[in-house]
Design a protein around this motif. Sequence first.
Motif, mmCIF file in Angstrom:
data_model
loop_
_atom_site.group_PDB
_atom_site.id
_atom_site.type_symbol
_atom_site.label_atom_id
_atom_site.label_comp_id
_atom_site.label_asym_id
_atom_site.label_seq_id
_atom_site.Cartn_x
_atom_site.Cartn_y
_atom_site.Cartn_z
ATOM 1 N N PHE A 95 49.566 54.113 125.920
ATOM 2 C CA PHE A 95 48.284 54.797 126.069
ATOM 3 C C PHE A 95 47.346 54.245 124.999
ATOM 4 N N THR A 96 46.055 54.226 125.292
ATOM 5 C CA THR A 96 45.098 53.681 124.329
ATOM 6 C C THR A 96 43.913 54.616 124.137
ATOM 7 N N TYR A 97 43.351 54.545 122.941
ATOM 8 C CA TYR A 97 42.106 55.242 122.612
ATOM 9 C C TYR A 97 41.249 54.303 121.764
ATOM 10 N N ASP A 98 40.036 54.032 122.220
ATOM 11 C CA ASP A 98 39.104 53.200 121.468
ATOM 12 C C ASP A 98 38.228 54.085 120.587
ATOM 13 N N LYS A 99 38.205 53.772 119.304
ATOM 14 C CA LYS A 99 37.477 54.571 118.322
ATOM 15 C C LYS A 99 36.051 54.851 118.800
ATOM 16 N N ARG A 100 35.729 56.123 118.867
ATOM 17 C CA ARG A 100 34.434 56.549 119.399
ATOM 18 C C ARG A 100 33.321 56.416 118.357
ATOM 19 N N HIS A 101 33.576 56.880 117.144
ATOM 20 C CA HIS A 101 32.553 56.899 116.098
ATOM 21 C C HIS A 101 32.794 55.717 115.151
ATOM 22 N N LEU A 102 31.909 54.724 115.228
ATOM 23 C CA LEU A 102 32.062 53.503 114.446
ATOM 24 C C LEU A 102 31.310 53.640 113.126
ATOM 25 N N PHE A 103 31.943 53.195 112.049
ATOM 26 C CA PHE A 103 31.445 53.459 110.700
ATOM 27 C C PHE A 103 30.292 52.512 110.366
ATOM 28 N N ARG A 104 29.075 52.979 110.593
ATOM 29 C CA ARG A 104 27.908 52.108 110.452
ATOM 30 C C ARG A 104 27.681 51.644 109.015
ATOM 31 N N MET A 105 28.143 52.427 108.029
ATOM 32 C CA MET A 105 27.945 52.037 106.639
ATOM 33 C C MET A 105 28.713 50.760 106.279
ATOM 34 N N ALA A 106 29.735 50.421 107.071
ATOM 35 C CA ALA A 106 30.443 49.143 106.913
ATOM 36 C C ALA A 106 30.093 48.191 108.059
ATOM 37 N N HIS A 107 29.074 48.553 108.859
ATOM 38 C CA HIS A 107 28.601 47.738 109.985
ATOM 39 C C HIS A 107 29.671 47.584 111.070
ATOM 40 N N GLU A 108 30.555 48.571 111.165
ATOM 41 C CA GLU A 108 31.565 48.527 112.226
ATOM 42 C C GLU A 108 30.897 48.550 113.595
ATOM 43 N N ASN A 109 29.770 49.248 113.703
ATOM 44 C CA ASN A 109 29.061 49.344 114.984
ATOM 45 C C ASN A 109 28.436 48.011 115.388
ATOM 46 N N GLY A 110 28.344 47.057 114.464
ATOM 47 C CA GLY A 110 27.849 45.732 114.806
ATOM 48 C C GLY A 110 28.948 44.767 115.202
ATOM 49 N N SER A 111 30.187 45.127 114.910
ATOM 50 C CA SER A 111 31.318 44.240 115.193
ATOM 51 C C SER A 111 32.181 44.714 116.358
ATOM 52 N N PHE A 112 32.110 46.017 116.654
ATOM 53 C CA PHE A 112 32.988 46.591 117.663
ATOM 54 C C PHE A 112 32.193 47.399 118.687
ATOM 55 N N SER A 113 32.786 47.593 119.845
ATOM 56 C CA SER A 113 32.228 48.473 120.864
ATOM 57 C C SER A 113 32.880 49.840 120.744
ATOM 58 N N ALA A 114 32.086 50.882 120.957
ATOM 59 C CA ALA A 114 32.585 52.251 120.833
ATOM 60 C C ALA A 114 33.322 52.685 122.087
ATOM 61 N N GLY A 115 34.357 53.507 121.891
ATOM 62 C CA GLY A 115 35.038 54.107 123.028
ATOM 63 C C GLY A 115 34.181 55.187 123.667
ATOM 64 N N LYS A 116 34.558 55.591 124.851
ATOM 65 C CA LYS A 116 33.755 56.565 125.592
ATOM 66 C C LYS A 116 34.469 57.901 125.815
ATOM 67 N N SER A 117 35.765 57.932 125.674
ATOM 68 C CA SER A 117 36.487 59.173 125.963
ATOM 69 C C SER A 117 37.663 59.329 125.020
ATOM 70 N N LYS A 118 38.115 60.580 124.848
ATOM 71 C CA LYS A 118 39.266 60.818 123.982
ATOM 72 C C LYS A 118 40.543 60.825 124.803
ATOM 73 N N LEU A 119 41.634 60.778 124.101
ATOM 74 C CA LEU A 119 42.957 60.694 124.715
ATOM 75 C C LEU A 119 43.773 61.912 124.315
ATOM 76 N N ILE A 120 44.425 62.524 125.281
ATOM 77 C CA ILE A 120 45.418 63.565 124.991
ATOM 78 C C ILE A 120 46.716 63.145 125.669
ATOM 79 N N VAL A 121 47.731 62.900 124.850
ATOM 80 C CA VAL A 121 49.004 62.363 125.338
ATOM 81 C C VAL A 121 50.048 63.470 125.443
ATOM 82 N N PRO A 122 50.722 63.586 126.578
ATOM 83 C CA PRO A 122 51.869 64.499 126.648
ATOM 84 C C PRO A 122 53.114 63.807 126.091
ATOM 85 N N TRP A 123 53.779 64.462 125.128
ATOM 86 C CA TRP A 123 54.958 63.848 124.522
ATOM 87 C C TRP A 123 55.917 64.937 124.061
#
Length: 261
Positions: A107-135
């Motif tokens: 299962f995968t989750y792409d980080k939704r909130h990218l840390f702009r103070m380190a310019h993460e939002n300029g290097s990565f694309s943000a995820g759109k949804s959260k993940l809930i895994v049954p385990w």
Amino acid sequence: MTVADLTVTLIQPELSWENRAENLRLLTQKISAITEPTDLIILPEMFTTGFSMNAGKLAENMAGQTVNWLLEMAKIKNAAICGSIIIQEENQYYNRLLWVQPDARIFTYDKRHLFRMAHENGSFSAGKSKLIVPWKGWKICPLVCYDLRFPVFSRWTKQEPYDLLLYVANWPEKRAAAWKTLLPARAIENLSYCIGVNRVGKDANNIQYSGDSAICTPQGNTFFLPSHTEAVHTQTLSHNDLENFRQRFPAFEDADAFELQ
């Protein structure tokens, strides 16, 4: 139906900067040294590289070395394992949390909130949804680092319930007070267990990490791992205790209804 307890193992390592081979060697050693049975092994954010914005150089794909390593570790330990790495997909880069099970399900989750103070939002694309895994009968919501500051996104709802909220992180020591405050806050407000797994050491940007990985109960009682030292900690969480507390203190019945746009 009674849900069994969940045993979790937190690994708080010192990471080698942009050195996948060395980090996988170190983590293989630490995982191999876990002697007690565990259901879930949790690694930090960007556990193969440190918090690097050099996505083009460091990215892997979903058939790459680290995904195969996670599949191998999960099978050997008969446990789920999670943490985030840099993934390239369709000409975009993601800070992607991978949840890998011993049955080879991923299962995968792409980080939704990218840390702009380190310019993460300029290097990565943000995820759109959260993940809930049954385990193992539990519902688990894994998130990444900066997500911790945005409680609306992680809010427990009747439409998306969970039992354990967890954050994998590269959270700097200079903001450790926020880390130590927000983890129990997320547990309290969501009537859920909350786990945070962080790294230690210093990266190539001269940023120091103190670790302070933690397990928080729904009441906000928090166990912190030692600061500034590598650590591996295994602990069992009681689903029965969680459900009993929710029945005695059903604050979610008075929560405000909302939808994310």
